[in-house]
Design a protein around this motif. Structure first.
Motif: not given
Lengths: 324, 380
Positions: A20-49
């Protein structure tokens, strides 16, 4: 219901709780936007991508664009097979980062647990048998002090006093010092004192209350009447029954105090342990490491609770298993 | 019933029976009930106007406009909750205490035996009042930034009376930071407590009274919640959703009621076996009636003690989060001020130590009062 059945049920419950604990963390990750992806995308956007393209590629590379059920099965399998991913902030696999960090946490964690258990139960039992004496009042005072003082403030006051004013102890932890050296003991002194103060207080109060309850019971009076010494009454009669509820607080409450305390202590004293690792993971939005540092305390707590319930079986023969 | 207790007003319910006295029990219940209809109506009115004011603030008023124009106070979401909690406190703690003078006086005599607790109660009253009205008197720390007045020492360390407790690195008077920190602690402690205690009491009594599968499911959930360390869960959720005071308060309220639920359950299980509950059931009382009229009032001493002792835990928890940098960046929590003062420890130790002293004393006072309350209202 027999004892074996009770043990089987407890172990099964631990497995369910883990799932249940493992599933809970998965559920939380699913319902929130991916923070890592946002960081990567923001860095890329800053360098013109292109922001969205990078974001999508990031998700695709990690298989996060697949159907939810597929990801879920993958996630559970990875956790169970100890394939916990790669931590970009530490530049090594998550489990390797944890393997490096736990030694530093254990250095002050283990002494703090032992000291607080010995002192807490010792003083608690002593005050219970010597109620309304100056020692009892001193014990109560220490208990109130320990429960109420914010450990981060206590640490700051200690650093100010012993580090800045008296210059007796180092104000922060230096990880280059050898493990078995006087210097290492000196720099671990304040962390151990701060961490054990909080948990000593809880154990002291609880063991005092428990022992007072049993000190008036018939079997203790009988033992005294038969001429048993105070020491024997304490260790063989009171402690034997009091250990059962006392083991409860040792696991549940103390673990909670220590987990929260480790974050604060490692931040203040700059110890590169698990707490610092977790905080760095959160600050750097390193999701695999955040998950690992969340799940490890949860697993420890689940195993602790399981061991505690199994200890009940050994410690108290009166427990009715049918009731649980 | 003891001789000196005032008998409930049953005169109107008594009819001239033949032989036995006949008593209309519903009338006795109504007369015995401590809540008069006027109070219920007043409470309903207050809550209705609160909801109306809240809707007005959020739907009609612009986001930036202050809610109470005269004093320029823009009520935030958390402050609305605080007002609701205070209203609950007035109707369910202050009013019943004022109505039952004799009982209140008795408890007060018991409570007074503990000198430290009386002093603590005085200190908490001070923190409560200053935290409530202080932000209307003293300006917000960020409006008081004055770099010319940075690092002023407190008056006992050679400072001036203009900054009695000194100033921080940006010249903000420490007293202002402490007053605003009191408001934050007040909000965290009281609102989370009401959340946690309400859920815990409902779950605990329900588990005890219904038993069977309800009990099993609820208590297994409690087990699970107890296993999951709240602090870690909070960090995870703050990581995912970002920090706000409302989120921290809600999470503490929603994830730390398991201790209360356990306590209430075991207490209610004992009470459920007692004669008056059996009698009520035998007389045909329904389940909810039994729970509401007989179980909950009789576990209230446990609940009140648990409530008082849970407040300092929440205050400390929020301060720890803020200290680590996971608090709401828009509020001046004591933990945040203490953390900010860490880098100035050698040259300006008062920035960290004075707010910490207030935090320590507040938590200590709550623990003293909670223990004295337990001794006063819980005879065991």
């Amino acid at each position: 219901m027999g004892m074996e059945w009770y043990v089987v049920r407890r172990v099964a419950w631990a497995v369910v709780a883990t799932y249940l604990a493992v599933s809970l963390t998965f559920g939380l990750l699913m319902v929130t936007p991916n923070a890592g992806a946002d960081v990567a995308a923001a860095q890329a956007a800053a360098s013109g991508q292109d922001y969205d393209a990078v974001r999508e590629r990031y998700l695709e590379r990690r298989g996060l664009d697949r159907p939810v059920e597929e990801q879920y099965i993958d996630y559970i399998t990875n956790i169970l097979t100890f394939d916990w991913g790669y931590s970009f902030s530490q530049g090594e696999p998550v489990l390797a980062a944890i393997g490096d960090a736990w030694v530093y946490s254990a250095q002050y964690f283990v002494p703090a647990i032992i000291i607080s258990a010995l002192l807490g139960y010792g003083i608690g039992l002593y005050s219970a048998l010597n109620r309304y004496t100056p020692t009892d009042y001193l014990g109560s005072f220490v208990a109130y002090f320990g429960i109420s003082i914010p450990n981060f403030w206590f640490a700051i006051v200690l650093i100010l006093l012993f580090g800045v004013v008296l210059r007796l102890l180092p104000t922060f932890y230096d990880s280059s010092v050898a493990l078995l050296s006087v210097q290492n003991v000196k720099q671990l002194l304040m962390p151990v004192v701060v961490l054990s103060t909080a948990s000593v207080a809880g154990q002291m109060r609880y063991s005092r209350a428990q022992a007072i309850e049993y000190a008036r019971s018939a079997f203790v009076k009988t033992a005294r009447a038969k001429g048993a010494s105070e020491w024997r009454v304490l260790t063989r009669h009171i402690l034997r029954v009091a250990l059962v509820p006392l083991s409860t607080i040792l696991i549940a409450d103390v673990l909670a105090v220590l987990f929260a305390g480790s974050f604060i202590i490692e931040t203040i004293f700059q110890i590169p342990g698990l707490g610092r690792l977790a905080l760095e993971a959160i600050q750097q939005k390193d999701t695999p490491l955040v998950l690992a540092t969340t799940l490890i305390p949860v697993f420890i707590a689940i195993i602790g609770n399981l061991l505690q319930d199994l200890a009940y079986v050994a410690l108290d023969p009166r427990i009715d298993y049918g009731d649980r | 019933m003891a001789g000196d207790e005032p008998a409930p007003d049953v005169g109107t319910a008594r009819t001239a029976g033949t032989g036995f006295e006949r008593i209309d029990w519903t009338a006795v219940d109504d007369a015995d009930s401590t809540v008069p209809p006027a109070a219920v109506a007043a409470e309903a009115l207050v809550f209705f106007s609160l909801v109306a004011a809240f809707v007005y603030d959020y739907v009609i008023l612009a986001n930036e406009a202050p809610t109470v124009g005269v004093v320029g106070w823009d009520v935030t979401g958390v402050e609305w909750l605080l007002v609701v909690v205070l209203a609950i406190g007035v109707f369910h703690a202050a009013l019943p205490l004022a109505r039952n003078r004799r009982l209140t006086a008795y408890y007060w005599r018991q409570f007074q035996k503990n000198r430290a607790a009386v002093v603590s109660l005085g200190f908490l009253g001070f923190v409560f009042l200053v935290g409530l009205v202080g932000p209307l008197i003293w300006t917000a720390p960020n409006e008081a930034i004055d770099y010319a007045a940075a690092y002023q020492p407190p008056v006992f360390a050679g400072g001036s009376w203009a900054y009695a407790l000194g100033t921080d690195a940006q010249g903000r008077p420490l007293w202002h930071l402490i007053v605003y920190g009191m408001r934050v602690s007040l909000e965290v402690g009281l609102i989370s407590m009401v959340f946690a205690i309400s859920i815990g009491t409902v779950v605990g009594t329900a588990a005890a009274y219904f038993g069977g599968y309800v009990d099993e499911v609820l208590m297994r959930y409690v087990d699970l919640q107890q296993t999951f360390p709240v602090f870690i869960l909070l960090l995870l959720l703050i990581y995912l959703y970002g920090a706000s005071l409302l989120l921290i308060i809600a999470l503490y309220g929603l994830f730390s009621w398991e201790g209360t639920a356990r306590l209430v359950r075991s207490e209610a299980l004992q009470r459920g076996e007692e004669a008056y509950v059996r009698a009520a059931e035998a007389a045909g009382a329904g389940r909810w009636w039994t729970i509401r009229r007989h179980l909950i009032p009789n576990v209230s001493s446990t609940v009140i003690t648990a409530a008082t002792l849970s407040i300092p835990v929440f205050i400390l928890g929020e301060a720890s989060l803020s200290f680590l940098g996971f608090g709401d960046p828009d509020v001046f929590s004591w933990g945040r001020t203490i953390s900010a003062g860490r880098s100035d420890l050698p040259n300006a130790p008062w920035i960290s130590t004075i707010p910490g002293l207030f935090l320590f004393l507040t938590v200590l006072a709550f623990n003293f009062v909670g223990d004295a309350l337990r001794d006063a209202i819980d005879p065991r």
